[in-house]
Design a protein around this motif. Structure first.
Motif, short mmCIF file in Angstrom:
data_model
loop_
_atom_site.label_atom_id
_atom_site.label_comp_id
_atom_site.label_asym_id
_atom_site.label_seq_id
_atom_site.Cartn_x
_atom_site.Cartn_y
_atom_site.Cartn_z
N GLN A 170 68.84 -27.15 52.66
CA GLN A 170 68.19 -27.44 53.90
C GLN A 170 69.01 -28.31 54.73
N PRO A 171 69.87 -27.62 55.49
CA PRO A 171 70.81 -28.48 56.49
C PRO A 171 70.16 -29.49 57.41
N ASP A 172 68.90 -29.07 57.68
CA ASP A 172 68.23 -30.12 58.67
C ASP A 172 68.06 -31.43 58.05
N LEU A 173 68.13 -31.49 57.03
CA LEU A 173 68.12 -32.84 56.17
C LEU A 173 69.38 -33.61 55.89
N ALA A 174 70.32 -33.05 56.58
CA ALA A 174 71.94 -33.66 56.47
C ALA A 174 71.84 -35.07 56.91
N GLN A 175 71.36 -35.62 57.88
CA GLN A 175 71.32 -36.91 57.98
C GLN A 175 70.80 -38.00 57.35
N THR A 232 77.75 -36.79 58.25
CA THR A 232 77.39 -35.41 58.39
C THR A 232 78.63 -34.62 59.11
N ASP A 246 77.86 -29.34 55.63
CA ASP A 246 76.65 -30.19 56.23
C ASP A 246 76.98 -31.57 56.12
N THR A 292 78.14 -32.91 61.74
CA THR A 292 77.95 -32.97 63.20
C THR A 292 78.70 -34.29 63.45
#
Length: 372
Positions: free
Chosen positions: A282-287, A304, A327, A306
């Motif tokens: 789940q890349p959106d949980l990277a932070q 991250t 990620d 990003t």
């Protein structure tokens, strides 16, 4: 969290081969090289500037040049696949797309070694579609030579980085320098890439802080002095490296499964032992995952993907790099190396010298100009 500060010159290794071609064409170039008819670029794998200075007695010629300021920087990560590709294209890793030693190949759902993992399902022209300096040279009517071992001649990595070049096979180090001398005394315009892998191979197996590694460095220094002693006035030589090396003793080689597997988020573990890449389910949980990982600050710094992009560690990010980008990136502290029991091969754990990170020992490399 404050990210590690990187030098402004990070990645200027990428200008070496492209500047050589421009200099032969009598054109302005990023390194400010004066026009020459023939230029040989000697790339010594794993020969960092700090490694040279620590063994200065074995490399008096190179050490004197480094002390005088003949220093450049590899790109990030400080690993061969990313940096020789930058040398070969004039592009940053984010632009050419070969962004690490190993990356996650989403199309085939596997981890791919970008040096040796090429196979029938991996097209070098798709993985590295940008124009190589060798192609520009050939198109301009200037010979481009690669001088190296036969085992690399037809590899996928050579196809990705040195397309259309004349490959001159020479096995021993002395034979490779002899071929370079033949090119330099010829009448034709040319740029040449002479590859020296011995120090990197020996360092990985036994460590760079060994008598054997110092002996190989001494051989490089001696061959370079021999070559320079016969350098024609219309020729120039550049000496560079793709990265430095750092020994990691057994007790500093750490399996980090317990840290990164919590919550079952990690899908693939790749990158390098000093700059590990995490690909999440789940890349959106990277932070949030990165913040959790930074409880282990004494072992690594987690950022991250990003954040790394925003800090310009990889340069501009093109479509190929974007598709392979991790990620989360883990930067190992001190001389620690990072491994995962499922994804890491035993031969990597058994290695002594490592690289990939952002320390000066890994990123500061010689950039020696001779005859200019």
């Amino acid at each position: 969290m404050t990210l590690p500060v990187v030098p402004k010159a990070l990645g200027n290794l990428r200008h070496v081969f492209s500047s050589s071609l421009l200099a032969v064409q009598k054109k302005p170039n990023p390194l400010g090289l004066k026009p020459k008819k023939k230029i040989v670029c000697i790339l010594v794998d794993g020969m960092g500037a700090e490694n040279i200075l620590a063994r200065a007695g074995h490399a008096p010629y190179l050490a004197a040049a480094v002390r005088a300021g003949a220093v450049g920087f590899s790109g990030f990560p400080s690993t061969t696949s990313a940096n020789i590709a930058s040398f070969a294209t004039g592009l940053s890793p984010g632009e050419h797309g070969l962004i690490g030693h190993a990356v996650y190949d989403r199309k085939h759902d596997r981890t791919l070694n970008l040096l040796t993992g090429w196979d029938e399902s991996t097209d070098p022209l798709l993985w590295q579609p940008n124009t190589c300096v060798s192609e520009l040279s050939t198109a301009a009517g200037i010979a481009c030579n690669v001088i190296g071992h036969a085992e690399y001649q037809h590899s996928g990595y050579t196809m990705a980085t040195m397309r259309t070049a004349n490959y001159l096979v020479a096995e021993s180090m002395r034979e490779r320098f002899d071929r370079a001398l033949e090119v330099m005394v010829s009448k034709s315009e040319s740029i040449s890439y002479l590859y020296i892998p011995e120090l990197d191979k020996y360092g990985h197996k036994f460590g760079w802080e060994t008598a054997g590694w110092a002996a190989l460095l001494e051989e490089v220094d001696g061959e370079l002095r021999r070559l320079v002693g016969k350098l024609p006035t219309d020729a120039g030589v550049l000496v560079v490296a793709d990265h430095g090396m750092m020994d990691s003793p057994l007790e500093r080689r750490l399996y980090i499964d317990d840290f990164v597997d919590q919550g079952g988020l990690v899908d693939h573990f790749a990158g390098d032992t000093r700059a590990s890449y995490l690909y999440l389910k789940q890349p959106d949980l990277a932070q949030g995952f990165t913040e959790q990982l930074n409880n282990q600050q004494e072992i690594f710094t987690a950022v991250t993907g990003t954040q790394a992009q925003a800090a310009n560690w990889f340069g501009p990010i093109g479509p190929e790099a974007r598709d392979r980008f991790p990620d989360v990136i883990l930067l190992a502290k001190s001389n620690i190396t990072l491994f995962h029991s499922v994804f890491t091969k035993k031969r990597a754990f058994d290695m002594t010298a490592h690289h990939g990170g952002l320390t000066s020992q890994e990123t500061r490399v010689p950039l020696v100009r001779i005859g200019f």
